[in-house]
Each structure stands twice: as structure tokens, then as C-alpha cells.
Scaffold this active site. Sequence first.
Site, PDB file in Angstrom:
ATOM      1  N   ASP A 191       0.823  -1.214   0.000  1.00 30.37           N
ATOM      2  CA  ASP A 191       0.000   0.000   0.000  1.00 30.37           C
ATOM      3  C   ASP A 191       0.858   1.266   0.000  1.00 30.37           C
ATOM      4  OD1 ASP A 191      -2.782   1.170   0.524  1.00 30.37           O
ATOM      5  OD2 ASP A 191      -1.626   2.039   2.164  1.00 30.37           O
ATOM      6  N   GLU A 253       1.797  -0.465  -4.919  1.00 29.50           N
ATOM      7  CA  GLU A 253       0.970   0.684  -5.246  1.00 29.50           C
ATOM      8  C   GLU A 253       1.918   1.887  -5.217  1.00 29.50           C
ATOM      9  OE1 GLU A 253      -3.021   3.150  -3.961  1.00 29.50           O
ATOM     10  OE2 GLU A 253      -1.575   2.566  -2.454  1.00 29.50           O
TER      11      GLU A 253
HETATM   12  C1  NOJ Z   1      -4.121   3.444  -0.722  1.00 32.93           C
HETATM   13  C2  NOJ Z   1      -5.352   2.636  -0.483  1.00 32.93           C
HETATM   14  O1  NOJ Z   1      -5.731   2.020  -1.694  1.00 32.93           O
HETATM   15  C3  NOJ Z   1      -6.399   3.579   0.051  1.00 32.93           C
HETATM   16  O2  NOJ Z   1      -7.665   2.981   0.133  1.00 32.93           O
HETATM   17  C4  NOJ Z   1      -5.936   4.087   1.394  1.00 32.93           C
HETATM   18  O3  NOJ Z   1      -6.833   5.104   1.834  1.00 32.93           O
HETATM   19  C5  NOJ Z   1      -4.527   4.678   1.339  1.00 32.93           C
HETATM   20  N1  NOJ Z   1      -3.628   3.904   0.541  1.00 32.93           N
HETATM   21  C6  NOJ Z   1      -3.945   4.795   2.717  1.00 32.93           C
HETATM   22  O4  NOJ Z   1      -3.613   3.516   3.207  1.00 32.93           O
END
Ligand code: NOJ
Length: 475
Positions: A191, A253
Amino acid sequence: MLAPAMWWRDAVVYQVYPRSFQDSDGDGVGDLRGIAERLEHLAYLGVDALWLSPIYPSPLADFGYDVSDYTDVDPRFGMLSELDALVASAHGLGLRVLLDFVLCHTSIEHPWFREHPDRYIWSPVDGPPNNWVAAFGGPAWSRDERSGRWYLHSFYPEQPDLDWRNPELVEAMKGVVRFWLERGVDGFRLDAVNLILKDAELRDDPPATGEFPFPRAAESATLEHVYSDNRPDAIQALRAVRAAAGDALLVGEVYLPTSQCARWLEVLDLVFGFELLFTPWEGEPLRAAIDRAVTLERVAWVMSNHDFDRLATRVGAENLRAAAVLLLTLPGTAFVYQGDEIGLANGPGHEPPFDRAGRDRLRHPMQWDASARGFTTGEPWLQLVDPQERNVESQRGDPGSLLELYRRLTALRRTLGEGFRLLDAEPGVVAFERGAHTVAVNTTAEPRTAPRGEIVLATHAETGLPPHAAVIVRN
Ligand code: NOJ
């Protein structure tokens, strides 16, 4: 773990949003047993793996992306033994399982915040030490009432950022990775990993000079995030994760244009290609976005997820068939967000909102059948959007349905062959060669000319390349 390594190269990964996939106990919230009951849907679709959005204990300030225990399952979702059972059933069906590793921040209710404050990033002064801005807006620093000190949070104030410069934190996180791998999971989606390290001197970010090509909260868009994001030494920090993960899949990500992602692949297997998600459904911009992104060696294409407008809402229902062809024929890995295979659109969300950033609309429950009872026997945490109009049961076996198109594409993509070349095409058409095949996608409302060759798949019954259609031909 299932063999062989590199299974993910051309894989299709299905994103499960656990709250909204399948409820098994009637409390209106999806759970692990429910997911296990529905694995057959994924096997039927022909995907290779599922990614579970966070399943860990969480006070839900960010719906699971605020983790209060990395090595357990939230009781709303079930128990660790049910996760084990889910992994075993998935493997039995040839499906790999990826977990979401929220590694840059915890929940403020994680015991570490009190017991190991040195695992977090604190201001050296009595107040914010710089101008950094949180992703959803507002300052990235808040005062901890108990200690009186200021801590960094790149997202909500309930999500304090971890200090990956602290070796003790690094060791603890390696332990987390090993914990899940020992339970049999096949990899992790990391993430917001571009935020893993920040400038050690906490310098001010300068004013933005150009536009960041992806969505950002207005305040955050006024700064060039050179010190708070995408630091050169981030790769070094990630090496520790890789050391613990071994051959397991690490998909990042990395919320950056793909042109800035190459060095991330020194440690990660894949980064998301967000270009497809943020490019309007128009031939020329799409073509340019693909051209930029394919230069990256390993891309995980994504057109929709739990953070942004659903695919049907973004591109329009009339373009969903062509969008499926594009997503599933590009070279590389493809991620499909649950519900996209039946054309689920944004819903109304909830009044009052659960998510302060307005993302309830994209997280409505799966529509298994027309009764709305397919998801839960209780009261769903968010209403279903339009189960009578679209649901899995009615689309299954209907040769004209979107679901069956996805199914044909997951099978067909395995036979397309190596090699990729974008082709010159008529206005509004994205066309490319894949092995001995040509794919043409018409993003316009007018007919275009189909490429010559034997038709392997056509999204529409009419001949040629009708409005909003795509075809795949064997050259
Ligand atoms: C990316 C995630 O996909 C999202 O849903 C989240 O709010 C943020 N990262 C923080 O973890």
C-alpha cells in the site's frame, strides 16, 4: 505457496473488497468464510489470483487501511483459521492469494504507537516542522494529545506514519511478512509504498511547478512532493521486505507516473500502471498512456479499484466490453476490481458517509443475484446498487453477457503470444499487435474499420469495428 515462481507474469488478479464480497453470517458485512464460499466464481472467471484488501483488525478510520494488528484477522471478517482455510481452498482451485500490506502507517490505535513511539516519525519541534500536506488534504502533522508531540501522517490523522529508518521497525515488519508467508499466502500488494521513506531532514516541499498527472487533493497538488514522497533511498528500505518475502509476489501501489517507476522494479515484481485508470476513454490519450507505460518492464494494468470511480461510471456502460478487451489483452499483469466483470457502477454511497474521502460509492456489495440476498441474509452495510439489472446469476451462461466476455478473455489472453507493438490507427482507435494477433479498440461512437484477419473475438455482433466495440483477429 504454489509453484512456479513468476506465475504472475501474465496473470489476472481479482481484487476482493472483503466487506462487500460475500457475507456468511448475516451481519451485513462480508467476511472470509463468505469469500471462501464464492471462490468458485473466480475459478469460473478464469483469474489466477485474488488480492484481499485489508482483513486485519482495524478501527476503520480508513476502512482497514488503518491496521491495529498486522498478524491477526479482524473479528468482523472472521478468524485466522478461516484465513488459513480460505488460502487452502484457493490453492485447491489453483488460485493464489495476495494480502494487502499497509506498511507505511498503522492505525493510531496500534499498540506500537504507545509502546514503541520510536517506530513512528515525530517532529523535532513543538509544531509541524515543515509544510507537508496529507493525501486527503490538511497538514500532514498532528499533535498527539497524550505526549504533546507532533507526529507525521501522510493520510488521515488516525494513520501515523512508520519510521522505516528505525532498524527495530524494519525487523518487526519483516516478521509480519514471514508470518503471512508461513500461513501460505503468495504475495502482497504494498500500500502507498512510494511513501515508505521521507526526507531524513524533513525539508519543506517546494511549490509545484507542473501538474501531477494523477488525482490529488487540491492543497496537496500545490506542492512538489520531493521530500515527502518517492525518496531515492526508498528502494534500500524495501530490500528488507524483499529479503523477508523471498520469491513471493510484491506488487507496489507506487502512486507515480510509470516513467518514474523503473527503479522501484529493482525490488518489486510489479507496479500498478495507473495511467489506464486516469486516462479518459479516448483513443489518442489512451494510446499515448499505453506507449509510456509499456516502456516499463513489468506493469500491473488497472482500470478500477476501491479508491476511484468504478469503471462503468468512468467510461460509460457502452464502453465496458471494449474496456475489458483492452485491459485483458495488453502485455503484463491485469487487475480486475470485483464487480467490474458484471458492469457494476458507482452507487449512492451512504448517508452519513462512512469514508470521509467520499469512496463509499465505489464499495457497494457484489450483486450475486437479483434478490439482493445473494450478498447477505441481513441488512447490508451499504445498499446494493441495482441487483435486478445486473447480477452474476443472470449473466452466467449468457453468451452475450459482460461476465462471459471476461471469461472468454481470461482464457484467450493465454493464447495471444509474445510481442507487443502499438499500431497507427484511425482516430479514436487503439490498435496493437500481440504475437500473431491484432487487437483494435474503438473508443468512439462511430464505426471504424476492423483490422484484416480471422476474427478470434468480437465484442459486438455487427461486422467491422462498430461504435464502442473491440475485435481481436489472427493476422
Ligand atoms: C491506498 C489505499 O488504496 C487507500 O484505500 C488508502 O486510503 C490509502 N492507501 C492509505 O492507506
